[in-house]
Write a protein that holds these residues in place. Structure first.
Motif, PDB file in Angstrom:
ATOM      1  N   MET A   1       0.734  -1.103   0.164  1.00 26.71           N
ATOM      2  CA  MET A   1      -0.107  -0.101  -0.147  1.00 26.71           C
ATOM      3  C   MET A   1       1.031   1.325   0.004  1.00 26.71           C
ATOM      4  O   MET A   1       1.906   1.374   0.959  1.00 26.71           O
ATOM      5  N   LYS A   2       0.762   2.247  -1.042  1.00 31.98           N
ATOM      6  CA  LYS A   2       1.388   3.352  -1.029  1.00 31.98           C
ATOM      7  C   LYS A   2       1.067   4.268  -0.019  1.00 31.98           C
ATOM      8  O   LYS A   2      -0.203   4.476   0.388  1.00 31.98           O
ATOM      9  N   THR A   3       1.995   5.226   0.453  1.00 29.96           N
ATOM     10  CA  THR A   3       1.473   6.355   1.412  1.00 29.96           C
ATOM     11  C   THR A   3       1.002   7.545   0.672  1.00 29.96           C
ATOM     12  O   THR A   3       1.675   8.155  -0.312  1.00 29.96           O
ATOM     13  N   GLU A   4      -0.118   8.147   0.997  1.00 26.66           N
ATOM     14  CA  GLU A   4      -0.500   9.373   0.498  1.00 26.66           C
ATOM     15  C   GLU A   4       0.126  10.292   0.722  1.00 26.66           C
ATOM     16  O   GLU A   4       0.495  10.583   2.038  1.00 26.66           O
ATOM     17  N   ILE A   5       0.425  11.419  -0.251  1.00 25.01           N
ATOM     18  CA  ILE A   5       1.033  12.900   0.362  1.00 25.01           C
ATOM     19  C   ILE A   5       0.195  13.753  -0.141  1.00 25.01           C
ATOM     20  O   ILE A   5      -0.262  13.999  -1.307  1.00 25.01           O
ATOM     21  N   TYR A   6      -0.210  14.947   0.819  1.00 24.22           N
ATOM     22  CA  TYR A   6      -0.828  16.022   0.400  1.00 24.22           C
ATOM     23  C   TYR A   6       0.001  17.203   0.774  1.00 24.22           C
ATOM     24  O   TYR A   6       0.888  17.275   1.974  1.00 24.22           O
ATOM     25  N   ILE A   7       0.156  18.086   0.019  1.00 24.24           N
ATOM     26  CA  ILE A   7       1.125  19.472   0.095  1.00 24.24           C
ATOM     27  C   ILE A   7       0.213  20.663   0.506  1.00 24.24           C
ATOM     28  O   ILE A   7      -0.918  20.724  -0.292  1.00 24.24           O
ATOM     29  N   LEU A   8       0.282  21.274   1.553  1.00 25.28           N
ATOM     30  CA  LEU A   8      -0.552  22.256   2.029  1.00 25.28           C
ATOM     31  C   LEU A   8       0.215  23.452   1.839  1.00 25.28           C
ATOM     32  O   LEU A   8       1.286  23.930   2.237  1.00 25.28           O
ATOM     33  N   GLY A   9      -0.131  24.388   0.650  1.00 23.37           N
ATOM     34  CA  GLY A   9       0.585  25.817   0.438  1.00 23.37           C
ATOM     35  C   GLY A   9      -0.120  26.782   0.612  1.00 23.37           C
ATOM     36  O   GLY A   9      -1.347  26.775   0.857  1.00 23.37           O
ATOM     37  N   GLY A  10       0.504  27.886   0.257  1.00 21.52           N
ATOM     38  CA  GLY A  10      -0.220  28.980   0.163  1.00 21.52           C
ATOM     39  C   GLY A  10       0.707  30.106   1.129  1.00 21.52           C
ATOM     40  O   GLY A  10       1.866  29.569   1.862  1.00 21.52           O
ATOM     41  N   PHE A  11       0.385  31.370   0.954  1.00 21.29           N
ATOM     42  CA  PHE A  11       1.366  32.446   1.332  1.00 21.29           C
ATOM     43  C   PHE A  11       1.375  32.552   2.909  1.00 21.29           C
ATOM     44  O   PHE A  11       0.427  32.004   3.484  1.00 21.29           O
ATOM     45  N   LEU A  12       2.342  33.436   3.467  1.00 20.20           N
ATOM     46  CA  LEU A  12       2.559  33.584   4.715  1.00 20.20           C
ATOM     47  C   LEU A  12       1.255  34.019   5.426  1.00 20.20           C
ATOM     48  O   LEU A  12       0.760  34.892   5.138  1.00 20.20           O
ATOM     49  N   GLY A  13       0.993  33.145   6.506  1.00 21.05           N
ATOM     50  CA  GLY A  13      -0.359  33.683   7.338  1.00 21.05           C
ATOM     51  C   GLY A  13      -1.723  33.460   6.679  1.00 21.05           C
ATOM     52  O   GLY A  13      -2.624  34.012   6.903  1.00 21.05           O
TER      53      GLY A  13
END
Length: 308
Positions: A1-13
């Motif tokens: 089973m592969k591990t899911e990866i989510y990237i949480l992005g967005g500018f400062l604050g």
């Protein structure tokens, strides 16, 4: 089973750590095995206090995984995958990170076959986007890239924008990225099922945006040796220039024994009582900031209220 990866992005604050907190609670309730990678521009970690002790955590400080810390990032991610049987990893990027450069770093041949890239979730501070003309061209380009390459967009802080403006801002943002699932939010509150199980959009070419080379983004840390006067500190905040984007850390005032968790974003400060006895340290992040001048002003705050 592969591990899911989510990237949480967005500018400062924009609300990334608040979203991460909500997602971690959801994963805990569903008995999923989760790990976190947190990247901070500053030299010390502030936001890692939201991650519980039993959750595997890797922190990358004083740089960005999209450029100066990319090699370290790959090593830390490989260690998480090798040492833990994980369902999902959440990567909280710095506010100055290009999400596609982080995405590319997750596809290292060392572990590419063991991960399932589930998407880039970009959080847009609607108030900052509305007033983006006040920002430098480089920062505006970064905001554009963070929107353009997202699989999910959270248009956050909708409570700070008038209702009639929201429709116009939505049209602008969807014209940049019409394929992303888009939601209005306040305090990054959203049913996690809307974010998870998202459809990954085919990735396109992108414009790089390194912190120091292109953005002139800088940070510094200041540690208070004593409590300070609350009104003097408020006046200090009012005097800050627009190129100070973010302040976070812990502070204590002379009128109370309470230590506060302090956040400052886009000119708006937030104070919350903190039950942990944390060092009285603030991290300042901005573009081409005058560090020496600000440190002198902070020292003056302490000199007005010397420790007795």
């Amino acid at each position: 089973m592969k591990t899911e990866i989510y990237i949480l992005g967005g500018f400062l604050g924009s609300g990334k750590t608040t979203l991460l907190t909500n997602l971690l609670q959801y994963e805990k309730e569903n008995n999923r095995k989760v790990a976190v990678v947190m990247n901070e521009i500053g030299q010390i970690s502030i936001d890692s206090t939201v991650v519980e002790d039993d959750t595997p955590l890797k922190e990358l400080l004083n740089g960005c995984v999209c450029c100066s810390l990319q090699d370290q990032f790959e090593v830390q991610l490989e260690d998480l995958l090798r040492s833990n049987d994980l369902d999902v990893i959440y990567i909280e990027t710095t506010g100055a990170a290009h999400p596609m450069e982080v995405y590319d770093a997750c596809l290292s041949p060392i572990f590419a076959n063991t991960v399932d890239m589930r998407g880039i979730i970009s959080i847009v501070d609607l108030n900052r986007w509305k007033n983006r003309e006040k920002l430098s061209l480089q920062i505006r380009m970064l905001l554009l890239e963070q929107i353009k390459h997202a699989d999910v967009l959270l248009l956050n802080k909708m409570d700070l924008v008038e209702n009639d403006e929201q429709a116009a801002l939505l049209y602008e943002i969807q014209s940049i990225n019409p394929k992303a699932k888009t939601f209005f939010t306040s305090f990054s509150k959203i049913n996690p099922t809307h974010l998870l199980n998202t459809k990954l959009i085919k990735k396109e070419a992108y414009n790089a945006a390194h912190i120091t080379k292109h953005l002139n983004m800088k940070s510094f840390v200041y540690t208070f040796q004593s409590s300070i006067n609350r009104i003097d500190f408020e006046n200090f905040l009012r005097s800050l220039p627009d190129n100070v984007f973010r302040i976070k850390g812990f502070i204590q005032f002379t009128d109370s024994t309470t230590i506060y968790s302090f956040q400052y974003s886009y000119g708006v400060p937030t104070l919350l009582p903190d039950l942990m006895k944390m060092p009285l340290t603030l991290v300042f992040i901005g573009e081409s900031i005058n560090q020496d001048k600000m440190i002198t002003e902070l020292q003056l705050l302490e000199q007005k209220n010397p420790t007795k």
